[in-house]
Write an enzyme that holds these catalytic residues in place. Structure first.
Site, mmCIF file in Angstrom:
data_model
loop_
_atom_site.group_PDB
_atom_site.id
_atom_site.type_symbol
_atom_site.label_atom_id
_atom_site.label_comp_id
_atom_site.label_asym_id
_atom_site.label_seq_id
_atom_site.Cartn_x
_atom_site.Cartn_y
_atom_site.Cartn_z
ATOM 1 N N ALA A 156 -6.576 3.033 4.270
ATOM 2 C CA ALA A 156 -7.897 3.162 3.653
ATOM 3 C C ALA A 156 -8.097 2.181 2.513
ATOM 4 O O ALA A 156 -9.205 1.668 2.303
ATOM 5 C CB ALA A 156 -8.101 4.593 3.153
ATOM 6 N N PHE A 173 -15.774 3.626 3.019
ATOM 7 C CA PHE A 173 -16.564 4.219 1.944
ATOM 8 C C PHE A 173 -17.067 3.123 1.010
ATOM 9 O O PHE A 173 -16.558 1.995 0.998
ATOM 10 C CB PHE A 173 -15.716 5.251 1.194
ATOM 11 C CG PHE A 173 -16.466 5.998 0.131
ATOM 12 C CD1 PHE A 173 -17.548 6.795 0.451
ATOM 13 C CD2 PHE A 173 -16.089 5.900 -1.194
ATOM 14 C CE1 PHE A 173 -18.240 7.478 -0.529
ATOM 15 C CE2 PHE A 173 -16.773 6.583 -2.182
ATOM 16 C CZ PHE A 173 -17.854 7.378 -1.849
ATOM 17 N N ASN A 175 -16.701 2.342 -1.997
ATOM 18 C CA ASN A 175 -15.826 1.671 -2.952
ATOM 19 C C ASN A 175 -14.694 0.894 -2.294
ATOM 20 O O ASN A 175 -13.841 0.334 -2.983
ATOM 21 C CB ASN A 175 -15.231 2.680 -3.947
ATOM 22 C CG ASN A 175 -14.287 3.675 -3.297
ATOM 23 O OD1 ASN A 175 -14.048 3.645 -2.101
ATOM 24 N ND2 ASN A 175 -13.745 4.568 -4.108
ATOM 25 N N LYS A 176 -14.688 0.836 -0.962
ATOM 26 C CA LYS A 176 -13.627 0.124 -0.258
ATOM 27 C C LYS A 176 -13.939 -1.364 -0.146
ATOM 28 O O LYS A 176 -15.081 -1.802 -0.314
ATOM 29 C CB LYS A 176 -13.410 0.729 1.123
ATOM 30 C CG LYS A 176 -12.957 2.181 1.070
ATOM 31 C CD LYS A 176 -11.663 2.344 0.280
ATOM 32 C CE LYS A 176 -11.094 3.747 0.365
ATOM 33 N NZ LYS A 176 -11.876 4.755 -0.382
ATOM 34 N N THR A 177 -12.899 -2.141 0.154
ATOM 35 C CA THR A 177 -13.034 -3.602 0.211
ATOM 36 C C THR A 177 -14.098 -4.015 1.213
ATOM 37 O O THR A 177 -14.924 -4.888 0.946
ATOM 38 C CB THR A 177 -11.681 -4.232 0.584
ATOM 39 O OG1 THR A 177 -10.696 -3.787 -0.354
ATOM 40 C CG2 THR A 177 -11.761 -5.753 0.566
#
Length: 363
Positions: A156, A173, A175-177
């Site tokens: 994740a 999501f 806030n993910k890369t």
């Protein structure tokens, strides 16, 4: 509270709007949109795997992976103590039991402790690449071979890290890369597993649409609009990862030598920049007053009400959870922004008396 320097912020300055507009104009907004397959293929190709199965979240991805591997009641899955709780929840959702293993100084699962937790009921191990640090997969794969275990990588927080296990699961999501706002994706080289995960994510719908569903399944599908955003993100992964690498190196330089602050080991890919801080709560309040958002480390699984065990305080995971935090990490973060964040941290420790600082880069 709104922060000028949030903990994270999505990078949506590629072709996201263009692709979403095309999807809406064409009327392909559901999970049947061709852009879903385009995203799956692009994400899999970037990571050097054959098959991608997009779904509704990282949690859904883990659940699909475990179900496709036949994990269920009576089975045990080895899971790190130091991880986001959905790693454990996905195991519990299948009816299996998560068995927790403490972390090492890099926050990843301590591979030297895994073998002690293997029992005749152990069917899989779930290494989590915490905060972008790749686990010791060579050792994990050797153990998996020796004990006939399946390997589900929780990736994740490790977009860009090439999978080697049976299935790797990613979160999309915000806030993910790489993000789709919400979403997830499973990667595998096994066509049978890919077909099973795709079947389970779509309510095990029969090919003839007879509404006779032979398996318990899920509505874990990804929409065309989500896939359109994610596809535009994948096109820029090299750029995004390179920018984050620059951000990591800047922080390493700017934060070096601050009494009371401990820098963590380098990351294979940067998700969030993590540090350990003496007087953490006071520091967080001080930074918040300066419009700088921070986030806490994960809590140990044994501290969670669902899996509570009173020995959690004796674990590395417990110790690290008490003083760890993340600093703002996103691709739009400028050199001036980072200098401001680092300057405020130096200001705090110059004002506030602090105890002995532990060695830089862990310990």
């Amino acid at each position: 509270m709104s922060f000028k320097y949030p903990a994270s912020r999505p990078a949506l300055d590629g072709r996201e709007l263009e692709y979403v507009t095309e999807t809406i104009r064409d009327g392909w907004i559901s999970s049947q949109s061709p852009v879903v397959q385009r995203f799956e293929e692009a994400f899999a190709a970037y990571h050097g795997t054959v098959h991608g199965v997009a779904c509704s979240s990282g949690t859904a991805a883990l659940t699909l992976a475990l179900r496709a591997l036949g994990i269920g009641p009576g089975d045990e899955v080895i899971v790190p103590e130091f991880t986001f709780i959905t790693s454990a929840w996905a195991v519990t959702y299948t009816g299996a039991t998560p068995v927790f293993v403490d972390c090492g100084d890099d926050l990843d699962i301590d591979v030297e402790l895994i073998e002690k937790k293997i029992t005749p009921r152990t069917k899989a191990v779930m290494p989590v690449h915490v905060y972008g640090r790749r686990c010791d997969m060579a050792t994990i794969m050797e153990l998996a071979f020796e004990y006939n275990l399946r390997v589900v990588e929780d990736s994740a927080e490790a977009h860009g890290v090439r999978p080697v296990g049976d299935i790797a699961c990613f979160s999309l999501f915000a806030n993910k890369t790489v993000t789709a706002g919400e979403g997830g994706v499973c990667l595998t080289d096994d066509p049978r597993l890919a077909r099973q995960m795709a079947h389970l994510r779509a309510m095990a719908t029969p090919a003839d649409h007879s509404y006779l569903h032979k398996n318990l399944a899920y509505n874990f599908r990804m929409t065309g609009m989500q896939a359109a955003v994610a596809l535009a993100q994948v096109e820029r992964m090299d750029e995004i990862l390179a920018t984050r690498r620059t951000i990591e190196k800047r922080y390493d330089t700017l934060l070096a030598g601050i009494p009371g602050l401990t820098l963590m080991p380098p990351r294979d890919v940067l998700w969030m920049y993590d540090v350990r801080a003496q007087q953490r709560e006071e520091l967080r309040a001080f930074l918040a007053e300066a419009s700088i958002e921070t986030r806490l480390f994960f809590k140990p699984m044994s501290r969670q009400p669902t899996y509570f065990h009173p020995d959690w305080r004796s674990l590395n995971a417990g110790r690290f959870s008490e003083d760890g935090l993340h600093l703002p990490t996103y691709t739009a973060l400028t050199e001036e922004d980072q200098a401001y964040v680092a300057g405020k941290i130096r200001e705090f420790y110059a004002r506030a008396p602090s105890g002995r600082a532990v060695a830089a880069h862990g310990g």
